[in-house]
Design a protein around this motif. Structure first.
Motif, short mmCIF file in Angstrom:
data_model
loop_
_atom_site.label_atom_id
_atom_site.label_comp_id
_atom_site.label_asym_id
_atom_site.label_seq_id
_atom_site.Cartn_x
_atom_site.Cartn_y
_atom_site.Cartn_z
N HIS A 84 0.83 -1.20 0.00
CA HIS A 84 0.00 0.00 0.00
C HIS A 84 0.87 1.26 0.00
N ARG A 85 1.93 1.25 0.79
CA ARG A 85 2.83 2.39 0.86
C ARG A 85 3.54 2.61 -0.46
N ALA A 86 3.96 1.54 -1.11
CA ALA A 86 4.66 1.65 -2.39
C ALA A 86 3.75 2.20 -3.48
N ALA A 87 2.44 1.97 -3.34
CA ALA A 87 1.48 2.46 -4.33
C ALA A 87 0.99 3.86 -4.03
N GLY A 88 1.55 4.50 -3.00
CA GLY A 88 1.18 5.86 -2.67
C GLY A 88 0.15 6.01 -1.58
N LYS A 89 -0.22 4.89 -0.92
CA LYS A 89 -1.17 4.91 0.20
C LYS A 89 -2.48 5.59 -0.18
N GLY A 90 -2.99 5.25 -1.35
CA GLY A 90 -4.24 5.83 -1.82
C GLY A 90 -5.44 5.33 -1.05
N ARG A 91 -6.59 5.99 -1.24
CA ARG A 91 -7.83 5.60 -0.58
C ARG A 91 -8.26 4.22 -1.04
N LEU A 92 -8.82 3.44 -0.12
CA LEU A 92 -9.36 2.13 -0.44
C LEU A 92 -10.86 2.08 -0.22
N LYS A 93 -11.46 3.25 0.08
CA LYS A 93 -12.89 3.33 0.27
C LYS A 93 -13.43 4.54 -0.47
N PRO A 94 -14.69 4.47 -0.93
CA PRO A 94 -15.27 5.64 -1.60
C PRO A 94 -15.66 6.70 -0.60
N GLY A 143 -4.45 -6.24 -8.97
CA GLY A 143 -4.14 -5.71 -7.66
C GLY A 143 -3.65 -4.28 -7.71
N GLN A 144 -2.79 -3.98 -8.68
CA GLN A 144 -2.28 -2.61 -8.83
C GLN A 144 -3.40 -1.65 -9.22
N LEU A 145 -4.35 -2.13 -10.02
CA LEU A 145 -5.49 -1.29 -10.38
C LEU A 145 -6.36 -1.00 -9.16
N LEU A 146 -6.55 -2.01 -8.31
CA LEU A 146 -7.33 -1.82 -7.09
C LEU A 146 -6.69 -0.82 -6.14
N LEU A 147 -5.37 -0.86 -6.03
CA LEU A 147 -4.67 0.03 -5.11
C LEU A 147 -4.89 1.50 -5.45
N ARG A 148 -5.19 1.78 -6.69
CA ARG A 148 -5.38 3.16 -7.14
C ARG A 148 -6.84 3.45 -7.52
N TRP A 149 -7.72 2.53 -7.17
CA TRP A 149 -9.11 2.60 -7.63
C TRP A 149 -9.80 3.90 -7.24
N TYR A 150 -9.75 4.25 -5.95
CA TYR A 150 -10.44 5.45 -5.49
C TYR A 150 -9.55 6.69 -5.54
N GLY A 151 -8.34 6.53 -5.98
CA GLY A 151 -7.51 7.71 -6.20
C GLY A 151 -7.94 8.48 -7.43
N HIS A 152 -8.62 7.80 -8.35
CA HIS A 152 -9.09 8.45 -9.58
C HIS A 152 -10.44 9.13 -9.39
N SER A 153 -11.24 8.62 -8.47
CA SER A 153 -12.56 9.19 -8.24
C SER A 153 -13.08 8.72 -6.89
N PRO A 154 -13.74 9.60 -6.11
CA PRO A 154 -14.31 9.19 -4.83
C PRO A 154 -15.59 8.39 -5.00
N ASN A 155 -16.15 8.39 -6.22
CA ASN A 155 -17.39 7.66 -6.48
C ASN A 155 -17.08 6.21 -6.80
N PRO A 156 -17.87 5.25 -6.31
CA PRO A 156 -17.58 3.84 -6.57
C PRO A 156 -17.87 3.39 -8.00
N LYS A 157 -18.65 4.17 -8.75
CA LYS A 157 -19.03 3.74 -10.10
C LYS A 157 -17.88 3.94 -11.10
N ARG A 158 -17.73 2.95 -11.98
CA ARG A 158 -16.77 3.03 -13.08
C ARG A 158 -17.47 2.65 -14.36
N LEU A 159 -17.07 3.28 -15.45
CA LEU A 159 -17.64 2.99 -16.76
C LEU A 159 -16.66 2.12 -17.53
N VAL A 160 -17.08 0.89 -17.84
CA VAL A 160 -16.26 0.00 -18.65
C VAL A 160 -16.77 0.08 -20.09
#
Length: 217
Positions: A38-48, A119-136
């Motif tokens: 988590h620290r190596a990935a920048g300790k980003g948010r893991l919750k919305p 796993g790397q995508l998950l570590l930065r998941w909420y760093g891109h947006s505080p909202n849980p929704k993603r558009l695939v």
């Protein structure tokens, strides 16, 4: 179905009309990664981040509803303390089962390896947006994952989303089980390194149905 402005935004990002697209979410909380990872990935948010009204509701629940529930359950607790040894064994087995479920490192969300693509995508998941929704979005040759910077959004109207990850089909593919009820339907993005990420809570029935038909064909 998503409005025209949403499709226009998708077309602008992809450079072509999307083959299929759907708003979706991670169905369960992201499990806690190892601290070093988590620290190596920048300790980003893991919750919305949630709307402030949700926090108000939480305070009311904690200070009003919980005490009432505790009082109501007090009698049950006293009864359990005097229950038979057999009943205690049953509770122990149930507790053990619960512990095994809690100890599951993936919780059905991803493959469990934080160092791989999912796993790397998950570590930065909420760093891109505080909202849980993603558009695939699916193009002819790639999978694109996008997010809106808003805390709250309407899947039919949100047209400010931007790309957070993009993978050619040689690196990622979509897997979905055909015939499942839409309300329970999930799909996986499976990556070429063997990792996978599962998504659900599909938005907008028409978009979801088209997306599932496309990936299940």
């Amino acid at each position: 179905m998503a409005k025209r402005k949403v499709h226009r935004r998708a077309r602008k990002i992809l450079g072509e009309d999307p083959v299929a697209m759907v708003w979706c979410e991670i169905g369960k909380p992201i499990p806690a990664p190892p601290k070093a990872v988590h620290r190596a990935a920048g300790k980003g948010r893991l919750k919305p981040r949630h709307h402030w009204l949700l926090y108000v509701g939480g305070v009311v629940f904690f200070f009003v509803v919980v005490p009432m529930m505790l009082i109501d359950k007090l009698g049950d607790v006293l009864d359990e303390q005097t229950s038979s040894g057999e009943g205690g064994s049953t509770r122990d087995r149930a507790a053990g089962s619960g512990r095994r479920e809690v100890d599951d490192p993936t919780r059905g969300i991803f493959d469990g390896d934080w160092n791989l693509t999912a796993g790397q995508l998950l570590l930065r998941w909420y760093g891109h947006s505080p909202n849980p929704k993603r558009l695939v979005m699916l193009a002819r040759d790639r999978v694109c994952v996008a997010a809106s910077p808003r805390r709250t959004l309407s899947p039919t109207k949100a047209d400010d989303f931007r790309t957070i990850a993009e993978f050619p089909y040689t690196e990622a593919r979509i897997e979905a089980e055909a015939g499942r009820p839409r309300g329970f339907a999930t799909f996986r993005i499976r990556f070429s390194d063997g990792s996978w990420l599962e998504l659900g809570r599909l938005g907008e029935p028409e978009d979801a149905d088209h997306f599932l038909r496309t990936v299940s064909a």
